[in-house]
Design an enzyme around this catalytic site. Structure first.
Site: not given
Length: 381
Positions: A89, A272
Site C-alpha cells: 500500500d 494510492d
C-alpha cells in the site's frame, strides 16, 4: 470499493498521524462478495511455480487481483518464517498482521503471527491504534525479520493486532497491510519496510514500482530495487513529489471532452495502490458525474446507463504537462442485473484527489525515493 474515508493512525501516548483514504472495503461490498472471498481465502493464491522472480537485481513479488478491489502479495515474518497475505500500500507507511493474541472474528478468518514460534522476535510494550473508515485495529509493536521475495529486512518493526473490529476486516482477503509511503507518516521511532531495504543495502536502487493487471489471477507485480521496462510502453514521464509524506503530486487539471471539469487552478493527488477507486472532493466529483449524466438512486448511489458507456468521453488527468486519459471502460463497472456504476467516489473529508487502482491499472508507476519523484508510463495490456 475498498477504502473509503479518512484513515487515522494513532500511536497511544504518541503524536496523531492522519492518513488519507482507505484501506478497508465497504460493508456493502464486503457482504455482497463475502461468499466468493471466503471461498478464495481457503486456498493460497499462488502455486509453487508462481514465486518471486529476479532480473538484474530487481526483486519482483507477484500479487493477485481480487475482484479489482485490491492486490494481494505474500511476505513472511520470523524464524522459521510465518507467511502472510498483505496489500502493498503506497497510501500508508506501516506493516501490521494479526497475532495469536487476537480474539476478534476478523482474526479467526486470517493467518495469525505467533511470537513464541519465532526465535528472532523482539517484543515491545508500545501500543498502536489504527482507525479506518469501516474498521479498527489495535495491538502492540514488535520486531522480527521480514522477508519480501528474496529480501530479508532484519529486526523490522511491525504491528501485531490484538483487536480487529468491522465486517470489512473480517471479510478482506489479505491478512494485513504493508505500507510503502514516506516514513513521515509511519509510527514514531519506527522504520518502514522499504526504508529498511535501502538502509540495509538489500536493493541497488532506492525505488520500487507497480504493475497492476486486470487479470484476476496473475500478472500483477511489485518490484523493488529497479524497473523492468517490459511492463510498460514508451518512456517514463517523471513527476516531482509535491509533499514527502504520501506519494503526492500536483495535478494541472481534470478535463472531459476538452473542457475542464475539476481542478481548474491545479490540485493535489495521491497515488494510492491501497485504494480501489478514484476519489475526490465532493463538489469536484459531482461535477464529473454530472458531465457523464450519472443519476442518483434512492440510496444515494450514482448509476450510469450501460448503453451510454461506449460514447462517454475520457476523464483526462493532466499531470506535469502530460495528459493521462482514463476511458469510460475503466471508470465504470457493471454489476448484476446490468446496472452500471461509476468507479468514482467522493468524500467531504478530503481536499486531495486519490488516484487508486482504477487509474493505476492503466499506468505503470515508479516510486523513486532517491529523487523524490514518480514515473508514469502506459502499462502493457
Amino acid at each position: 470499493m475498498w477504502w473509503i474515508g479518512l484513515l487515522s493512525l494513532v500511536a497511544l501516548s504518541e503524536c496523531l498521524v492522519t492518513i488519507p483514504l482507505t484501506k478497508i472495503e465497504s460493508t456493502r461490498e464486503s457482504l455482497r462478495e463475502k461468499d466468493l472471498l471466503r471461498d478464495n481465502h481457503q486456498q493460497h493464491p499462488y502455486s509453487h511455480a508462481y514465486k518471486f522472480l529476479s532480473k538484474k537485481g530487481i526483486t519482483k513479488e507477484p500479487m493477485r487481483n481480487y475482484l479489482n478491489l485490491y492486490y494481494v502479495g505474500t511476505i513472511s515474518i520470523g524464524t522459521p518464517p510465518q507467511e502472510f497475505r498483505v496489500v502493498f500500500d503506497t497510501g500508508s507507511a506501516d506493516l501490521w498482521v494479526p497475532s495469536i493474541y487476537c480474539s476478534s472474528r476478523a482474526c479467526g478468518t486470517h493467518r495469525t503471527f505467533d511470537p513464541q514460534a519465532s526465535s528472532t522476535f523482539q517484543n515491545t510494550t508500545q501500543p498502536f491504534d489504527l482507525l479506518y473508515g469501516s474498521g479498527r485495529v489495535i495491538g502492540v509493536l514488535g520486531y522480527d525479520d521480514v522477508r519480501v521475495g528474496d529480501l530479508v529486512c532484519k529486526s523490522q518493526a511491525f504491528g501485531l493486532s490484538e483487536t480487529e473490529s468491522g465486517l470489512s476486516l473480517e471479510f478482506m482477503v489479505s491478512d494485513g497491510i504493508l505500507g510503502l509511503a514516506y516514513p513521515d507518516i509511519a509510527l514514531r521511532n519506527t522504520t518502514p519496510v522499504f526504508d529498511s531495504m535501502w538502509n540495509q543495502s538489500l536493493i541497488s536502487e532506492n525505488l520500487f514500482a507497480f504493475y497492476l493487471s486486470s487479470n484476476e489471477k496473475n500478472g500483477s507485480v511489485v518490484m523493488f530495487g529497479g524497473v523492468d521496462p517490459s511492463y510498460y510502453r514508451g518512456e517514463l514521464q517523471w513527476v516531482p513529489v509535491s509533499k514527502q509524506s504520501y506519494w503526492q503530486v500536483t495535478v494541472d487539471s481534470i478535463s472531459m471532452d476538452g473542457k475542464v471539469v475539476a481542478c481548474p487552478r491545479g490540485c493535489q493527488a495521491i497515488m494510492d495502490t491501497g485504494t480501489s477507486l478514484v476519489t475526490g472532493p465532493t463538489k469536484a466529483t459531482r461535477n464529473i458525474l454530472r458531465s457523464m449524466n450519472a443519476l442518483t438512486t434512492s440510496t444515494g448511489k450514482y448509476v450510469i446507463s450501460c448503453e451510454a458507456i461506449p460514447s462517454l468521453p475520457d476523464i483526462v488527468f493532466t499531470i506535469n504537462g502530460v495528459a493521462y486519459p482514463v476511458p469510460a471502460s475503466a471508470y465504470t463497472m457493471r454489476e448484476q442485473k446490468g446496472i452500471c456504476y461509476p468507479n468514482l467516489n467522493s468524500s467531504k473529508r478530503i481536499k486531495h484527489w486519490v488516484l487508486g487502482d482504477v487509474f493505476l491499472r492503466l499506468y505503470f508507476t515508479v516510486y523513486d525515493r532517491g529523487n523524490n519523484r514518480i514515473g508514469l508510463a502506459p502499462a502493457r495490456a
